[in-house]
Design an enzyme around this catalytic site. Structure first.
Site, mmCIF file in Angstrom:
data_model
loop_
_atom_site.group_PDB
_atom_site.id
_atom_site.type_symbol
_atom_site.label_atom_id
_atom_site.label_comp_id
_atom_site.label_asym_id
_atom_site.label_seq_id
_atom_site.Cartn_x
_atom_site.Cartn_y
_atom_site.Cartn_z
ATOM 1 N N LYS A 75 -9.068 3.612 -2.510
ATOM 2 C CA LYS A 75 -9.520 3.202 -1.181
ATOM 3 C C LYS A 75 -10.817 3.931 -0.837
ATOM 4 O O LYS A 75 -10.888 5.158 -0.886
ATOM 5 C CB LYS A 75 -8.437 3.537 -0.162
ATOM 6 C CG LYS A 75 -8.599 2.894 1.204
ATOM 7 C CD LYS A 75 -7.342 3.135 2.039
ATOM 8 C CE LYS A 75 -7.380 2.375 3.346
ATOM 9 N NZ LYS A 75 -6.129 2.554 4.127
ATOM 10 N N CYS A 80 -5.591 -2.366 2.941
ATOM 11 C CA CYS A 80 -5.380 -2.213 4.381
ATOM 12 C C CYS A 80 -6.666 -2.508 5.168
ATOM 13 O O CYS A 80 -7.234 -3.587 5.052
ATOM 14 C CB CYS A 80 -4.816 -0.829 4.670
ATOM 15 S SG CYS A 80 -3.931 -0.728 6.256
ATOM 16 N N GLU A 105 0.845 -1.195 0.000
ATOM 17 C CA GLU A 105 0.000 0.000 0.000
ATOM 18 C C GLU A 105 0.881 1.246 0.000
ATOM 19 O O GLU A 105 1.905 1.309 0.678
ATOM 20 C CB GLU A 105 -0.881 0.010 1.256
ATOM 21 C CG GLU A 105 -1.730 1.259 1.400
ATOM 22 C CD GLU A 105 -2.470 1.336 2.730
ATOM 23 O OE1 GLU A 105 -3.465 2.077 2.791
ATOM 24 O OE2 GLU A 105 -2.055 0.661 3.700
#
Length: 490
Positions: A175, A213, A45
């Protein structure tokens, strides 16, 4: 490697001080992956642009500092421009971006110029990062998936790109829910970007998608990926806690898919692969409005003089495998056992070393018919930490670091090496077995596993979370802007 097996891999590299240097590191990793017949490589990430661990950008409730705004400016300038737009709800251009059909992707040829035929001319949007990633994938033949901090309009997005060696960028997602203080600097991406993508490698269709994540802690988001019939679940992350691997094993069992996770291994306070800003460790800061990609060198192929292998039992214990006394090339190696003791008297076995103190280990192990391999360049014991070393517990509100005891060969004294993030990248089977990793305190190695994607079908004999087992006659999931139609098997 059997024709039906696909070699999937991951690593734990740390962001470099500039975008060209990070791209050079990606090129090096991709070439090393290609030399070891790796098909798909996942990187962490925010790998491009950096994860701003340990900083608050001068923000407290009701107030922002001038220094924090300057720090944000540097972070924004270090982000990559992939030539995308903001789009509705942070969706970007979606398929138009993939196909290069956004306004400005093509401009009419200028009238009256020498050689002008009036045709449309391709105009490169962005800062060239997209084209460089596509070049690396094309030249190495490795399918790349990497996290990046992407700027579009005046906002930053934590994104993941899928880079096919043949077709270039085939997808990108943002995200949807930045975690905690991440919301200060990262905008929310649209759920429309959760669309899975497909590739075919040696006749095997691979449907893949990424959860970034702590999105992996969102059950409905995981279900939205399973519903698209994925068989490869990717989890680039910044979470290096011991609780992360059990979550990856859960996702693998739930979705009956292979799971690959990647997290940076970042060293504290100016370590080999980490820069600092205002005394705070942040993984990339150098302003780079228009990266100079000519600075990317063509590194020499990786030679795996030293390889270390380990496996993880069903109970989660890591077992270091013994090193053969002679390598496959027939040369003898002088191996000696090294260990240290922590403050509680627990013995920690370090990687085997030759008489000069360099790691020089080769090993391969068959685990449930899956070949598990790791490769690590030669490193010195003075800078190598044992993967089994216990991590310190961080105090609430503090930045978490890990102190690993090692032996200084010159003095024999116990020293400590700190990590801002220990890594922990891993590969898990559809039955929850850990096939490779977790990769701790290793910012240079690549871990991989040879996998049979038909195991995903075998696993659905008794569990199909997105099909009949989901009781979709009673439970309904809809996602705004996202088509949940399952991708085909072939």
């Amino acid at each position: 490697m059997a024709p039906s097996k696909i070699r999937i891999a991951t690593a734990s590299p740390s962001t470099q001080p500039t975008t060209p240097k990070t791209l050079a590191q990606i090129a090096q990793l991709a070439r090393r992956a290609a030399s070891n017949n790796i098909d798909i490589l996942l990187l962490p990430e925010a790998y491009l642009g950096g994860y701003p661990r340990g900083t608050n950008f001068g923000c407290v409730m009701g107030s922002r500092s001038a220094e924090g705004r300057d720090e944000y400016l540097r972070y924004f300038q270090a982000a990559v421009d992939l030539g995308d737009i903001v789009g509705e709800g942070g969706a970007g251009g979606l398929e138009k971006w993939v196909r290069r059909e956004l306004v400005g992707d093509e401009i009419p040829g200028a009238q009256g110029q020498e050689g002008d035929k009036g045709e449309k001319v391709k105009n490169k949007r962005g800062d060239g990062t997209r084209e460089e990633l596509e070049r690396i994938a094309r030249e190495t033949g490795v399918f790349l998936v990497t996290g990046c901090i992407e700027k579009a309009g005046g906002s930053l997005y934590c994104s993941v790109v899928y880079v096919c060696p043949k077709m270039g960028m085939i997808g990108k997602r943002r995200k949807v829910m930045p975690t905690a203080i991440e919301r200060l600097v990262w905008a929310q991406g649209s759920p429309a970007t959760l669309r899975a993508v497909s590739t075919v490698i040696r006749g095997v269709r691979i449907n893949l998608a990424a959860a970034i994540c702590w999105e992996n802690y969102m059950p409905m988001l995981r279900q939205s990926l399973y519903s698209q019939n994925i068989n490869l679940y990717l989890a680039p992350t910044a979470d290096g806690r011991d609780t992360w691997l059990p979550l990856m094993r859960t996702a693998a069992i739930e979705g009956r898919c292979f799971v690959v996770s990647s997290n940076m291994c970042a060293r504290k306070d100016g370590g080999k692969q980490q820069a600092k800003t205002n005394g705070r460790p942040v993984l990339s800061h150098q302003p780079q409005q228009q990266p100079d990609f000519s600075a990317i060198a063509d590194p020499s192929p990786f030679t795996s003089d030293g390889r270390r292998s380990s496996l993880v039992t069903e109970e989660g214990f890591e077992i270091a495998l013994p090193s053969p006394r002679s390598g496959s090339r027939g040369r003898q190696k002088k191996i000696r056992r090294q260990s240290v003791f922590d403050e509680d008297g627990n013995e920690i076995v370090l990687p085997c070393c030759n008489e000069q103190g360099d790691v020089e280990v080769e090993a391969e192990a068959e685990v449930d018919d899956e070949t598990v391999s790791t490769m690590t360049p030669k490193t010195s014991l003075s800078s190598t930490a044992a993967s089994a070393a216990p991590a310190q517990t961080a105090k609430p509100g503090s930045r978490q670091t890990f102190k690993i005891p090692v032996i200084d060969r010159s003095t024999g004294a116990k020293t400590e090496e700190d990590f801002v993030s220990r890594g922990g990248s891993a590969i898990v089977s559809p039955f929850g077995d850990v096939l490779a990793g977790p990769q701790w305190e290793d910012d240079e190695g690549i871990i991989w596993a040879d996998v049979d994607f038909e195991d995903c079908i075998r696993g659905r004999l008794d569990l199909d979370t997105a099909g009949s087992y989901s009781r979709n006659d009673s439970f309904k999931l809809t996602v705004g802007g996202l088509d949940l139609s399952p991708l085909p098997y072939h």
